[in-house]
Design an enzyme around this catalytic site. Structure first.
Site, mmCIF file in Angstrom:
data_model
loop_
_atom_site.group_PDB
_atom_site.id
_atom_site.type_symbol
_atom_site.label_atom_id
_atom_site.label_comp_id
_atom_site.label_asym_id
_atom_site.label_seq_id
_atom_site.Cartn_x
_atom_site.Cartn_y
_atom_site.Cartn_z
ATOM 1 N N HIS A 307 -15.304 -6.844 -17.845
ATOM 2 C CA HIS A 307 -16.506 -6.730 -18.666
ATOM 3 C C HIS A 307 -17.168 -5.398 -18.376
ATOM 4 O O HIS A 307 -17.129 -4.936 -17.230
ATOM 5 C CB HIS A 307 -17.472 -7.885 -18.355
ATOM 6 C CG HIS A 307 -18.461 -8.101 -19.436
ATOM 7 N ND1 HIS A 307 -19.636 -7.398 -19.509
ATOM 8 C CD2 HIS A 307 -18.429 -8.910 -20.520
ATOM 9 C CE1 HIS A 307 -20.295 -7.781 -20.587
ATOM 10 N NE2 HIS A 307 -19.593 -8.691 -21.219
ATOM 11 N N ASP A 364 -15.068 -15.270 -22.774
ATOM 12 C CA ASP A 364 -13.996 -15.638 -23.712
ATOM 13 C C ASP A 364 -12.821 -16.320 -23.040
ATOM 14 O O ASP A 364 -11.941 -16.849 -23.715
ATOM 15 C CB ASP A 364 -13.487 -14.387 -24.436
ATOM 16 C CG ASP A 364 -14.509 -13.884 -25.423
ATOM 17 O OD1 ASP A 364 -15.239 -14.716 -25.972
ATOM 18 O OD2 ASP A 364 -14.576 -12.663 -25.640
HETATM 19 N N1 CMC Z 1 -6.574 -6.238 -17.926
HETATM 20 C C1 CMC Z 1 -6.037 -5.257 -17.167
HETATM 21 N N2 CMC Z 1 -6.706 -4.162 -16.766
HETATM 22 C C2 CMC Z 1 -7.985 -4.063 -17.156
HETATM 23 C C3 CMC Z 1 -8.611 -5.039 -17.931
HETATM 24 C C4 CMC Z 1 -7.857 -6.168 -18.317
HETATM 25 N N3 CMC Z 1 -8.417 -7.133 -19.073
HETATM 26 N N4 CMC Z 1 -9.898 -4.675 -18.172
HETATM 27 C C5 CMC Z 1 -10.065 -3.502 -17.561
HETATM 28 N N5 CMC Z 1 -8.915 -3.129 -16.930
HETATM 29 C C6 CMC Z 1 -8.700 -1.922 -16.095
HETATM 30 C C7 CMC Z 1 -8.541 -0.693 -16.958
HETATM 31 O O1 CMC Z 1 -7.193 -0.430 -17.261
HETATM 32 C C8 CMC Z 1 -9.130 0.360 -16.055
HETATM 33 O O2 CMC Z 1 -8.191 0.663 -15.054
HETATM 34 P P1 CMC Z 1 -8.078 2.172 -14.446
HETATM 35 O O3 CMC Z 1 -9.379 2.389 -13.738
HETATM 36 O O4 CMC Z 1 -6.893 2.118 -13.543
HETATM 37 O O5 CMC Z 1 -7.874 3.076 -15.627
HETATM 38 C C9 CMC Z 1 -10.291 -0.352 -15.362
HETATM 39 O O6 CMC Z 1 -9.895 -1.736 -15.344
HETATM 40 C C10 CMC Z 1 -11.622 -0.206 -16.073
HETATM 41 O O7 CMC Z 1 -11.459 -0.634 -17.427
HETATM 42 P P2 CMC Z 1 -12.203 0.005 -18.671
HETATM 43 O O8 CMC Z 1 -11.400 -0.266 -19.897
HETATM 44 O O9 CMC Z 1 -12.556 1.426 -18.363
HETATM 45 O O10 CMC Z 1 -13.528 -0.840 -18.662
HETATM 46 P P3 CMC Z 1 -14.538 -0.966 -19.861
HETATM 47 O O11 CMC Z 1 -15.850 -1.302 -19.274
HETATM 48 O O12 CMC Z 1 -14.459 0.225 -20.762
HETATM 49 O O13 CMC Z 1 -13.953 -2.205 -20.709
HETATM 50 C C11 CMC Z 1 -13.523 -4.377 -21.504
HETATM 51 C C12 CMC Z 1 -14.458 -3.492 -20.664
HETATM 52 C C13 CMC Z 1 -14.160 -5.764 -21.665
HETATM 53 C C14 CMC Z 1 -13.345 -3.767 -22.910
HETATM 54 C C15 CMC Z 1 -12.148 -4.492 -20.775
HETATM 55 O O14 CMC Z 1 -12.318 -5.081 -19.502
HETATM 56 C C16 CMC Z 1 -11.107 -5.261 -21.590
HETATM 57 O O15 CMC Z 1 -10.443 -4.665 -22.442
HETATM 58 N N6 CMC Z 1 -10.983 -6.614 -21.372
HETATM 59 C C17 CMC Z 1 -10.091 -7.414 -22.170
HETATM 60 C C18 CMC Z 1 -10.780 -7.755 -23.498
HETATM 61 C C19 CMC Z 1 -11.853 -8.784 -23.348
HETATM 62 O O16 CMC Z 1 -11.682 -9.795 -22.666
HETATM 63 N N7 CMC Z 1 -12.987 -8.558 -24.041
HETATM 64 C C20 CMC Z 1 -14.106 -9.518 -24.065
HETATM 65 C C21 CMC Z 1 -15.327 -8.966 -23.390
HETATM 66 S S1 CMC Z 1 -16.540 -10.250 -23.090
HETATM 67 C C22 CMC Z 1 -17.050 -10.735 -24.663
HETATM 68 C C23 CMC Z 1 -17.931 -9.726 -25.298
HETATM 69 O O17 CMC Z 1 -19.062 -9.541 -24.834
HETATM 70 O O18 CMC Z 1 -17.503 -9.134 -26.303
#
Ligand code: CMC
Length: 429
Positions: A307, A364
């Site tokens: 998140h 989710d």
């Molecule tokens: N699986 C594997 N690796 C992950 C995941 C995941 N679900 N989420 C983040 N990471 C890794 C990412 O690859 C990165 O690694 P590194 O530092 O080595 O490059 C690190 O963790 C940080 O991730 P980020 O993408 O920079 O983090 P963010 O804050 O931009 O993204 C997020 C947050 C929710 C988009 C992401 O965690 C994600 O894509 N999760 C899966 C989709 C999901 O479940 N979304 C629902 C969010 S809750 C409902 C809502 O409010 O919409």
């Protein structure tokens, strides 16, 4: 704490005011930065940027706290109901019995959708995703009920729009579902409460008697409460940005629905169940999928994990996990996908990659399992999120408009070609 921050740019010192929220959150007020210094800030994805002050929802991602108007989400999920929470978010206080009766009745009496809007459903392909239908129909409300109101000038007309939106979106959502099955549409029955009515419109068949199951009604009500607001996320920022142009509430909501549809936002709940199904069909080996999620050459992400703001746990996920067990027990359902979800969670929470990056199950992760247990089809999961989020979007739109916030218009750092002269086509290589 100092109420000013010193900033030194090219040897010149500037003082910028510090803003502190009621829960101690601090911000540097840079609203005059460009005028003072000629500089802007750059923060792609707004990871460090406060786009507004807001008195609606408080969220502390480090400690896993979520409050609506000061009330902890745990208390609201246990003791309140969705429409009461909607009132709280939109108007700022829990309603008295009289205020609640007016609000509930205002919604209950407006559940019917204009027959001309019904014809729009015929134009969609049979397999249209219901989120696309929801966004289109929300937008079409702006044509059936034109004239954007100014909430500063006309509170009654604004309330009417709010009632309509909360009343008609469940009807539209249920019709989108019925339409996709080629089944006759059910008209709302106003003897039912909000959640009962939605379930009735979704599941009643002309050939059978239907009475909403109280276990299912309660589970749905709780899920809607948990989704009702979440401060400045992607779809909420969208509604504030779109609404800041003073377009109507309906058009603003349509934009928010589109924003929610994406798999990184509300669309994740659908992706979670599809992922869990895939793992099940592949023999249930969760370690294989953890390895895929960690592999930087593989696009696979563990859906329902991670998140932007929660870096400890998502309080909504905690409540949903317990609710999930309860609902499945009460309904006597044994879903093997729940076992896979629990195994996957356990394995991820003890895996260095996920621990280091503070990746925890989000709202989710378990919600899809409850939706499935109560009979909601997978492509309606994100629609359920949208129905729950309506009060939050409305509250944020209202706050922004009542404060008369300026139109949103970020700046940029240009990285394209510098000035060059047009060359006729025949001279280009
Ligand atoms: N699986 C594997 N690796 C992950 C995941 C995941 N679900 N989420 C983040 N990471 C890794 C990412 O690859 C990165 O690694 P590194 O530092 O080595 O490059 C690190 O963790 C940080 O991730 P980020 O993408 O920079 O983090 P963010 O804050 O931009 O993204 C997020 C947050 C929710 C988009 C992401 O965690 C994600 O894509 N999760 C899966 C989709 C999901 O479940 N979304 C629902 C969010 S809750 C409902 C809502 O409010 O919409």
């Amino acid at each position: 704490m100092s109420d000013k921050i010193k900033l030194i740019i090219e040897g010149t010192e500037y003082e910028l005011p510090v803003i502190e929220g009621t829960e101690g959150e601090k911000a540097i007020d840079i609203s005059k930065l460009r005028d003072l210094t000629g500089y802007i800030t750059l923060d792609i994805g707004y990871k460090n940027t406060g786009a507004t002050k807001s008195a609606i929802t408080f969220l502390d991602g480090e400690t896993g706290i979520l409050h609506y108007r000061g009330y902890p989400i745990e208390q609201l999920a246990e003791k309140s109901n969705f429409l009461e929470v909607a009132y709280l978010l939109i108007y700022g206080e829990l309603p008295t019995a009289e205020q609640f009766a007016k609000f509930e009745n205002g919604i209950r009496r407006r559940t019917l959708v204009n027959e001309d809007m019904r014809k729009i459903f015929d134009g969609f392909p049979v397999n249209a995703h219901p989120m696309g239908v929801m966004a289109a129909l929300a937008s079409s409300l702006a044509t059936f009920y034109p004239n954007a109101v100014d909430p500063r000038k006309d509170r009654d007309a604004t309330d009417l729009r709010i009632y309509r939106l909360l009343a008609k979106m469940p009807t539209i959502a249920a019709w989108a579902y019925k339409n996709s099955h080629g089944h006759p549409l059910n008209y709302p029955k106003n003897k039912y409460n909000y959640c009962q009515n939605f379930l009735y419109m979704m599941y009643a068949l002309p050939t059978e008697e239907y009475e909403p199951d109280p276990v299912v009604v309660d589970a749905l009500d709780k899920l809607l409460i948990l989704h009702a607001d979440h401060e400045q996320n992607c779809s909420t920022s969208t509604i504030r940005l779109v609404g800041s142009s003073k377009v109507s509430l309906y058009s603003s909501i349509s934009a928010a629905i589109s924003s929610l549809w994406g798999p990184l936002h509300g669309g994740a709940n659908q992706e979670v169940i599809e992922m869990l199904e895939q793992i099940k069909q592949d023999g249930g080996d969760v370690t294989k999928y953890l390895a895929k999620a960690k592999d930087k050459n593989d696009d696979f992400r563990l859906m329902g994990f991670g998140h932007r703001v929660y870096k400890n746990f998502d309080p909504r996920a905690k409540i949903i996990k317990v609710a999930c067990d309860n609902v499945l027990n009460k309904l006597g359902i044994n879903d093997p996908v729940l076992e896979i979800a629990k195994k996957l969670e356990e394995a991820a929470l003890s895996d260095e990659y996920f621990v280091e990056r503070k990746l925890y199950p989000n709202v989710d992760f378990y919600s899809g399992i409850i939706y499935r247990a109560i009979g909601i089809p997978v492509n309606m999961f994100t629609v359920m999120f949208a129905l729950g989020r309506l009060p939050g979007w409305i509250a944020q739109w209202l706050e922004m408009r009542i404060e008369d916030q300026p139109i949103g218009r970020p700046r940029q750092i240009y990285t394209g070609a510098t000035k060059r002269d047009y060359a006729p086509m025949e001279t280009r290589k």
